[in-house]
Design a protein around this motif. Structure first.
Motif, PDB file in Angstrom:
ATOM      1  N   GLU A  37      -2.039  -4.032   3.974  1.00  0.00           N
ATOM      2  CA  GLU A  37      -2.073  -3.742   5.408  1.00  0.00           C
ATOM      3  C   GLU A  37      -3.394  -4.186   6.034  1.00  0.00           C
ATOM      4  O   GLU A  37      -3.416  -4.725   7.139  1.00  0.00           O
ATOM      5  CB  GLU A  37      -1.843  -2.251   5.666  1.00  0.00           C
ATOM      6  CG  GLU A  37      -0.437  -1.798   5.346  1.00  0.00           C
ATOM      7  CD  GLU A  37       0.607  -2.456   6.233  1.00  0.00           C
ATOM      8  OE1 GLU A  37       0.380  -2.582   7.452  1.00  0.00           O
ATOM      9  OE2 GLU A  37       1.660  -2.850   5.695  1.00  0.00           O
ATOM     10  N   ARG A  42      -4.566  -5.034  10.278  1.00  0.00           N
ATOM     11  CA  ARG A  42      -4.442  -3.708  10.888  1.00  0.00           C
ATOM     12  C   ARG A  42      -5.740  -2.940  10.717  1.00  0.00           C
ATOM     13  O   ARG A  42      -6.361  -3.002   9.669  1.00  0.00           O
ATOM     14  CB  ARG A  42      -3.309  -2.927  10.234  1.00  0.00           C
ATOM     15  CG  ARG A  42      -1.949  -3.479  10.588  1.00  0.00           C
ATOM     16  CD  ARG A  42      -0.835  -2.589  10.157  1.00  0.00           C
ATOM     17  NE  ARG A  42      -0.888  -1.330  10.860  1.00  0.00           N
ATOM     18  CZ  ARG A  42      -0.243  -0.239  10.468  1.00  0.00           C
ATOM     19  NH1 ARG A  42       0.502  -0.284   9.393  1.00  0.00           N
ATOM     20  NH2 ARG A  42      -0.317   0.878  11.148  1.00  0.00           N
ATOM     21  N   GLU A  45      -8.103   2.781  10.635  1.00  0.00           N
ATOM     22  CA  GLU A  45      -7.668   4.047  11.212  1.00  0.00           C
ATOM     23  C   GLU A  45      -6.142   4.127  11.316  1.00  0.00           C
ATOM     24  O   GLU A  45      -5.543   5.147  11.018  1.00  0.00           O
ATOM     25  CB  GLU A  45      -8.284   4.266  12.598  1.00  0.00           C
ATOM     26  CG  GLU A  45      -9.791   4.436  12.572  1.00  0.00           C
ATOM     27  CD  GLU A  45     -10.550   3.118  12.459  1.00  0.00           C
ATOM     28  OE1 GLU A  45      -9.985   2.061  12.811  1.00  0.00           O
ATOM     29  OE2 GLU A  45     -11.689   3.140  11.998  1.00  0.00           O
ATOM     30  N   LYS A  46      -5.526   3.034  11.738  1.00  0.00           N
ATOM     31  CA  LYS A  46      -4.066   3.026  11.877  1.00  0.00           C
ATOM     32  C   LYS A  46      -3.374   3.012  10.511  1.00  0.00           C
ATOM     33  O   LYS A  46      -2.329   3.630  10.342  1.00  0.00           O
ATOM     34  CB  LYS A  46      -3.616   1.828  12.696  1.00  0.00           C
ATOM     35  CG  LYS A  46      -3.957   1.969  14.152  1.00  0.00           C
ATOM     36  CD  LYS A  46      -3.248   0.947  14.978  1.00  0.00           C
ATOM     37  CE  LYS A  46      -3.571   1.200  16.430  1.00  0.00           C
ATOM     38  NZ  LYS A  46      -2.658   0.535  17.312  1.00  0.00           N
ATOM     39  N   ARG A  49      -3.432   6.562   9.065  1.00  0.00           N
ATOM     40  CA  ARG A  49      -2.594   7.530   9.776  1.00  0.00           C
ATOM     41  C   ARG A  49      -1.117   7.344   9.450  1.00  0.00           C
ATOM     42  O   ARG A  49      -0.349   8.269   9.535  1.00  0.00           O
ATOM     43  CB  ARG A  49      -2.766   7.392  11.284  1.00  0.00           C
ATOM     44  CG  ARG A  49      -3.933   8.181  11.794  1.00  0.00           C
ATOM     45  CD  ARG A  49      -3.921   8.226  13.275  1.00  0.00           C
ATOM     46  NE  ARG A  49      -4.811   7.167  13.743  1.00  0.00           N
ATOM     47  CZ  ARG A  49      -4.755   6.587  14.918  1.00  0.00           C
ATOM     48  NH1 ARG A  49      -3.834   6.942  15.764  1.00  0.00           N
ATOM     49  NH2 ARG A  49      -5.601   5.661  15.252  1.00  0.00           N
ATOM     50  N   ALA A  50      -0.721   6.136   9.098  1.00  0.00           N
ATOM     51  CA  ALA A  50       0.692   5.841   8.840  1.00  0.00           C
ATOM     52  C   ALA A  50       1.195   6.456   7.571  1.00  0.00           C
ATOM     53  O   ALA A  50       0.548   6.916   6.740  1.00  0.00           O
ATOM     54  CB  ALA A  50       0.904   4.334   8.792  1.00  0.00           C
TER      55      ALA A  50
END
Length: 50
Positions: A37, A42, A45-46, A49-50
Protein backbone atom coordinates in the motif's frame (compact mmCIF):
# COMPACT_ATOMS: atom_id res chain seq x y z
CA UNK A 1 20.80 -8.16 24.19
CA UNK A 2 18.62 -10.57 26.10
CA UNK A 3 15.90 -12.46 24.24
CA UNK A 4 15.14 -12.32 20.57
CA UNK A 5 11.84 -10.47 20.48
CA UNK A 6 11.43 -6.75 20.42
CA UNK A 7 8.74 -5.04 22.54
CA UNK A 8 7.61 -3.19 19.42
CA UNK A 9 7.17 -6.42 17.48
CA UNK A 10 4.20 -7.41 19.65
CA UNK A 11 2.25 -4.41 18.41
CA UNK A 12 2.79 -5.17 14.71
CA UNK A 13 0.04 -6.94 12.88
CA UNK A 14 -3.68 -6.80 12.64
CA UNK A 15 -5.71 -6.46 15.81
CA UNK A 16 -7.90 -9.53 15.97
CA UNK A 17 -9.36 -8.97 19.41
CA UNK A 18 -8.36 -12.45 20.48
CA UNK A 19 -5.98 -13.30 23.26
CA UNK A 20 -3.66 -15.40 21.10
CA UNK A 21 -0.72 -13.54 19.55
CA UNK A 22 -0.43 -13.37 15.78
CA UNK A 23 1.83 -15.99 14.28
CA UNK A 24 5.03 -14.88 12.53
CA UNK A 25 3.42 -15.81 9.19
CA UNK A 26 0.43 -13.52 9.92
CA UNK A 27 2.75 -10.68 10.90
CA UNK A 28 4.80 -11.06 7.72
CA UNK A 29 1.63 -11.09 5.61
CA UNK A 30 0.38 -7.92 7.33
CA UNK A 31 3.71 -6.15 6.83
CA UNK A 32 3.81 -7.26 3.18
CA UNK A 33 0.37 -5.71 2.59
CA UNK A 34 1.48 -2.55 4.41
CA UNK A 35 4.54 -2.18 2.17
CA UNK A 36 2.42 -2.77 -0.96
CA UNK A 37 0.00 0.00 0.00
CA UNK A 38 2.84 2.42 0.79
CA UNK A 39 4.49 1.58 -2.54
CA UNK A 40 1.25 2.56 -4.30
CA UNK A 41 1.65 6.02 -2.79
CA UNK A 42 -1.02 5.88 -0.08
CA UNK A 43 -0.18 7.95 3.01
CA UNK A 44 0.78 5.97 6.13
CA UNK A 45 -2.14 7.45 8.10
CA UNK A 46 -4.72 6.13 5.64
CA UNK A 47 -3.06 2.72 5.38
CA UNK A 48 -3.06 2.24 9.15
CA UNK A 49 -6.70 3.32 9.51
CA UNK A 50 -7.95 0.86 6.88
Amino acid sequence: MEGTSSPRWTSLGPCTGSSRPASPRERIRYLDKLVDELAKGRPMEKVLRA
